[in-house]
Motif scaffolding. Structure first.
Motif, PDB file in Angstrom:
ATOM      1  N   THR A  30      12.019 -73.272 -40.531  1.00  0.00           N
ATOM      2  CA  THR A  30      11.383 -73.238 -41.843  1.00  0.00           C
ATOM      3  C   THR A  30      10.626 -71.933 -42.008  1.00  0.00           C
ATOM      4  OG1 THR A  30       9.454 -74.445 -41.013  1.00  0.00           O
ATOM      5  CG2 THR A  30      11.187 -75.735 -42.050  1.00  0.00           C
ATOM      6  N   ARG A  33       6.536 -72.947 -46.254  1.00  0.00           N
ATOM      7  CA  ARG A  33       6.036 -74.308 -46.437  1.00  0.00           C
ATOM      8  C   ARG A  33       5.312 -74.359 -47.779  1.00  0.00           C
ATOM      9  NH1 ARG A  33       4.879 -76.073 -40.947  1.00  0.00           N
ATOM     10  NH2 ARG A  33       6.564 -75.127 -39.714  1.00  0.00           N
ATOM     11  N   ASP A  98      11.058 -74.971 -46.429  1.00  0.00           N
ATOM     12  CA  ASP A  98      12.203 -74.222 -46.936  1.00  0.00           C
ATOM     13  C   ASP A  98      12.806 -73.415 -45.796  1.00  0.00           C
ATOM     14  OD1 ASP A  98      12.635 -71.938 -49.796  1.00  0.00           O
ATOM     15  OD2 ASP A  98      14.039 -72.636 -48.270  1.00  0.00           O
ATOM     16  N   THR A  99      14.106 -73.570 -45.560  1.00  0.00           N
ATOM     17  CA  THR A  99      14.760 -72.879 -44.446  1.00  0.00           C
ATOM     18  C   THR A  99      15.416 -71.578 -44.860  1.00  0.00           C
ATOM     19  OG1 THR A  99      16.805 -74.119 -44.783  1.00  0.00           O
ATOM     20  CG2 THR A  99      15.193 -75.069 -43.268  1.00  0.00           C
ATOM     21  N   ARG A 100      15.309 -71.217 -46.131  1.00  0.00           N
ATOM     22  CA  ARG A 100      15.977 -69.994 -46.559  1.00  0.00           C
ATOM     23  C   ARG A 100      15.102 -68.771 -46.280  1.00  0.00           C
ATOM     24  NH1 ARG A 100      16.860 -70.974 -52.582  1.00  0.00           N
ATOM     25  NH2 ARG A 100      14.683 -71.546 -52.251  1.00  0.00           N
ATOM     26  N   TYR A 103      11.464 -66.209 -47.665  1.00  0.00           N
ATOM     27  CA  TYR A 103      10.785 -67.190 -48.486  1.00  0.00           C
ATOM     28  C   TYR A 103       9.962 -66.459 -49.540  1.00  0.00           C
ATOM     29  CZ  TYR A 103       7.614 -70.832 -50.025  1.00  0.00           C
ATOM     30  OH  TYR A 103       6.900 -71.715 -50.792  1.00  0.00           O
ATOM     31  N   GLU A 111      14.775 -76.435 -53.908  1.00  0.00           N
ATOM     32  CA  GLU A 111      14.880 -75.327 -52.968  1.00  0.00           C
ATOM     33  C   GLU A 111      14.371 -75.695 -51.573  1.00  0.00           C
ATOM     34  OE1 GLU A 111      12.864 -72.763 -56.290  1.00  0.00           O
ATOM     35  OE2 GLU A 111      13.838 -71.351 -54.924  1.00  0.00           O
ATOM     36  N   TYR A 112      13.810 -76.875 -51.423  1.00  0.00           N
ATOM     37  CA  TYR A 112      13.192 -77.265 -50.161  1.00  0.00           C
ATOM     38  C   TYR A 112      14.014 -78.363 -49.489  1.00  0.00           C
ATOM     39  CZ  TYR A 112       9.293 -74.469 -51.694  1.00  0.00           C
ATOM     40  OH  TYR A 112       8.510 -73.406 -52.110  1.00  0.00           O
ATOM     41  N   GLU A 113      14.272 -78.159 -48.212  1.00  0.00           N
ATOM     42  CA  GLU A 113      15.138 -79.073 -47.476  1.00  0.00           C
ATOM     43  C   GLU A 113      14.379 -80.214 -46.808  1.00  0.00           C
ATOM     44  OE1 GLU A 113      17.117 -75.139 -47.822  1.00  0.00           O
ATOM     45  OE2 GLU A 113      15.144 -75.801 -47.170  1.00  0.00           O
TER      46      GLU A 113
END
Length: 125
Positions: A30, A33, A98-100, A103, A111-113
């Motif tokens: 991540t 956050r 968010d893992t992208r 950030y 957009e958040y996993e």
């Protein structure tokens, strides 16, 4: 990644609360956050976000100057310090990951996993 939110409660208008969101599992995945909130009958909305690596912060206009997001990298925990609370701040607050990369403080829930279970904040007027 598992996110555990805590710290909600009942507070009078003008008061303060601090929310915590502890992460476990594959937390290295991540890059960002965030905190979102959802009031009854309303959509989930972005409150604040933080870049895990360098601490850059992002805020919704409605909370700037009153709410502060921060992180403790040693504890893998994100905080939301809430001051000067208003009745409009009443909602369930969720932490998200968010893992992208990179950030950039995305404000859309899609957009958040990863999501925590939510903690209720009630502000009485």
């Amino acid at each position: 990644v598992q996110l555990q939110a805590s710290g909600g409660g009942l507070v009078q208008a003008g008061g303060s609360l601090r929310l915590s969101c502890a992460a476990s599992g594959r937390t290295f995945s991540t890059y960002g956050r965030a905190w979102f909130r959802q009031a009854p009958g309303k959509e989930r909305e972005f409150v604040a976000g933080i870049t895990w690596a360098n601490g850059n912060t992002y805020y919704a206009d409605s909370v700037k100057g009153r709410l502060t997001i921060s992180r403790d990298t040693a504890k893998n925990t994100v905080y939301l310090q809430m001051n000067s609370l208003k009745a409009d701040d009443t909602a369930v607050y969720y932490c998200a990951g968010d893992t992208r990369f990179p950030y950039n403080g995305g404000s859309h829930a899609s957009e958040y996993e990863y999501w925590g279970q939510g903690t209720q904040v009630t502000v009485s007027s």
